[in-house]
Design a protein around this motif. Sequence first.
Motif, PDB file in Angstrom:
ATOM      1  N   ALA A 183       0.818  -1.205   0.000  1.00  0.00           N
ATOM      2  CA  ALA A 183       0.000   0.000   0.000  1.00  0.00           C
ATOM      3  C   ALA A 183       0.855   1.260   0.000  1.00  0.00           C
ATOM      4  O   ALA A 183       0.499   2.269  -0.618  1.00  0.00           O
ATOM      5  N   LEU A 184       2.002   1.224   0.689  1.00  0.00           N
ATOM      6  CA  LEU A 184       2.890   2.381   0.714  1.00  0.00           C
ATOM      7  C   LEU A 184       3.614   2.577  -0.619  1.00  0.00           C
ATOM      8  O   LEU A 184       3.881   3.715  -1.032  1.00  0.00           O
ATOM      9  N   LEU A 185       3.919   1.480  -1.297  1.00  0.00           N
ATOM     10  CA  LEU A 185       4.591   1.578  -2.591  1.00  0.00           C
ATOM     11  C   LEU A 185       3.657   2.103  -3.688  1.00  0.00           C
ATOM     12  O   LEU A 185       4.093   2.830  -4.593  1.00  0.00           O
ATOM     13  N   ALA A 186       2.394   1.731  -3.609  1.00  0.00           N
ATOM     14  CA  ALA A 186       1.463   1.966  -4.708  1.00  0.00           C
ATOM     15  C   ALA A 186       1.413   3.411  -5.209  1.00  0.00           C
ATOM     16  O   ALA A 186       1.433   3.648  -6.427  1.00  0.00           O
ATOM     17  N   PRO A 187       1.339   4.421  -4.344  1.00  0.00           N
ATOM     18  CA  PRO A 187       1.181   5.792  -4.856  1.00  0.00           C
ATOM     19  C   PRO A 187       2.480   6.494  -5.225  1.00  0.00           C
ATOM     20  O   PRO A 187       2.449   7.650  -5.659  1.00  0.00           O
ATOM     21  N   LEU A 188       3.624   5.831  -5.073  1.00  0.00           N
ATOM     22  CA  LEU A 188       4.892   6.540  -5.218  1.00  0.00           C
ATOM     23  C   LEU A 188       5.113   7.073  -6.632  1.00  0.00           C
ATOM     24  O   LEU A 188       5.671   8.161  -6.810  1.00  0.00           O
ATOM     25  N   GLY A 189       4.713   6.313  -7.649  1.00  0.00           N
ATOM     26  CA  GLY A 189       4.935   6.758  -9.021  1.00  0.00           C
ATOM     27  C   GLY A 189       4.173   8.032  -9.340  1.00  0.00           C
ATOM     28  O   GLY A 189       4.753   9.037  -9.800  1.00  0.00           O
ATOM     29  N   ALA A 190       2.869   8.012  -9.081  1.00  0.00           N
ATOM     30  CA  ALA A 190       2.050   9.194  -9.368  1.00  0.00           C
ATOM     31  C   ALA A 190       2.474  10.370  -8.509  1.00  0.00           C
ATOM     32  O   ALA A 190       2.576  11.511  -8.991  1.00  0.00           O
ATOM     33  N   ALA A 191       2.732  10.107  -7.233  1.00  0.00           N
ATOM     34  CA  ALA A 191       3.116  11.199  -6.334  1.00  0.00           C
ATOM     35  C   ALA A 191       4.423  11.842  -6.776  1.00  0.00           C
ATOM     36  O   ALA A 191       4.558  13.078  -6.764  1.00  0.00           O
ATOM     37  N   ALA A 192       5.384  11.020  -7.190  1.00  0.00           N
ATOM     38  CA  ALA A 192       6.673  11.559  -7.609  1.00  0.00           C
ATOM     39  C   ALA A 192       6.513  12.474  -8.817  1.00  0.00           C
ATOM     40  O   ALA A 192       7.082  13.580  -8.855  1.00  0.00           O
ATOM     41  N   TYR A 193       5.714  12.043  -9.804  1.00  0.00           N
ATOM     42  CA  TYR A 193       5.573  12.866 -11.007  1.00  0.00           C
ATOM     43  C   TYR A 193       4.791  14.135 -10.713  1.00  0.00           C
ATOM     44  O   TYR A 193       5.178  15.232 -11.153  1.00  0.00           O
ATOM     45  N   VAL A 194       3.702  14.027  -9.970  1.00  0.00           N
ATOM     46  CA  VAL A 194       2.889  15.205  -9.663  1.00  0.00           C
ATOM     47  C   VAL A 194       3.695  16.221  -8.861  1.00  0.00           C
ATOM     48  O   VAL A 194       3.644  17.436  -9.117  1.00  0.00           O
ATOM     49  N   LEU A 195       4.465  15.755  -7.892  1.00  0.00           N
ATOM     50  CA  LEU A 195       5.290  16.673  -7.103  1.00  0.00           C
ATOM     51  C   LEU A 195       6.384  17.309  -7.956  1.00  0.00           C
ATOM     52  O   LEU A 195       6.714  18.494  -7.788  1.00  0.00           O
ATOM     53  N   TRP A 196       6.956  16.519  -8.873  1.00  0.00           N
ATOM     54  CA  TRP A 196       7.995  17.072  -9.760  1.00  0.00           C
ATOM     55  C   TRP A 196       7.410  18.155 -10.660  1.00  0.00           C
ATOM     56  O   TRP A 196       8.023  19.216 -10.847  1.00  0.00           O
ATOM     57  N   VAL A 197       6.214  17.899 -11.204  1.00  0.00           N
ATOM     58  CA  VAL A 197       5.563  18.920 -12.040  1.00  0.00           C
ATOM     59  C   VAL A 197       5.273  20.168 -11.221  1.00  0.00           C
ATOM     60  O   VAL A 197       5.487  21.297 -11.681  1.00  0.00           O
TER      61      VAL A 197
END
Length: 371
Positions: free
Chosen positions: A215-229
């Motif tokens: 569950a902790l791994l699941a959002p990391l991809g989207a969160a990383a890109y959204v935060l980078w943008v």
Amino acid sequence: MPVKDLGFRRAAPALAVFAAVRLLGLTVLAVWGAVAGSSAHTLLSARWDSLWYARIAAEGYGYEVALPNGDVHSNLAFFPLLPWLERLVSAVTGLGYGSAGLVVSAVAGLAAAWGIFAVADLLHGRRAGVLAVGLWAALPVGIVQSMAYSESLFTALAAWSLYGALRGRWLTAGLLAAGAGLTRPVGAAVVAAVWVAAALARRRGEGSGRAVAGALLAPLGAAAYVLWVGARTGGGLTGYLDVQGGWGNGFDGGWAFARFIGARLASSAFPAGIGLIAGVALVLWLYGLCVRQRQPLPLLVYGGIVVALALCASGYFGSKPRLLLPAFPLVFPPAVALAGWRPGRAAAVLGALAVVSAGYGAFWLNGSGPP
């Protein structure tokens, strides 16, 4: 859930059906193009969103187009996993980025078909799994599965993540959900499904530590890109939403789509308005069948979010059919129904749908196409 062998031999009929349907669609597109003077390769790899993905692969982020009305179309709206893979395939093969995108989609399409089969086989048996893959491949806009678009890649990651969650393979489910989150904004649906599956597992007292890790791994991809943008644009947490707003995209609960349909009904495009209403009704009816079929809650959550985001977005109404492609659980009820028919009748229905899909796909790409 029962344990079933997911080796190639078990999935081979489903993969063969998928390949046959897609080859039929590509053949009809090539013949249509020869008659109409269009290039099937260009239609599949160098128009609409495929051009944006190829430019990101070639130049990275930072390109934007300012429209006369003041809107700004930025390539930051497109998530990075597909262009990353295009760049990798291009470096290995020497292909152009658009052609590399076709290779990625071809491989991802087979992976998606295998994943859809795996989930359907787990829930409803092998025959229903094969038919589910065939129905997904033969959707009216199934040609998008063969384009340099991200739908096939996303569906592959989503299907296998959901399969992992249903089987209690939490690290796999979480990592694949993170990949889905790097592919499309609707990756949020996969994250939510993994979270629901993990919560249910914890309630049952099954694999709680690994479930939490997944569950902790699941959002990391989207969160990383959204935060980078957000950091790149200076918009913070809402930076990505601002980028989407520049494209006219947003979430208004379906109000703009309803007005779009109403405008069709009040004009000479009345039949198109009726067709849109019928299409929305069909999607909602199929989702209702999924609920009545008692699909596992993670699947219902995933499918419901995909449908809601597709139907309730405020822009690009012509994109809605392809935005529904990842909602593969919707094909499970008709697949189960067909599985109860005689094999010949089921094959005839699937074959007829494949022919219609191939014809419509060629007509669509030579016309308005998928924005």
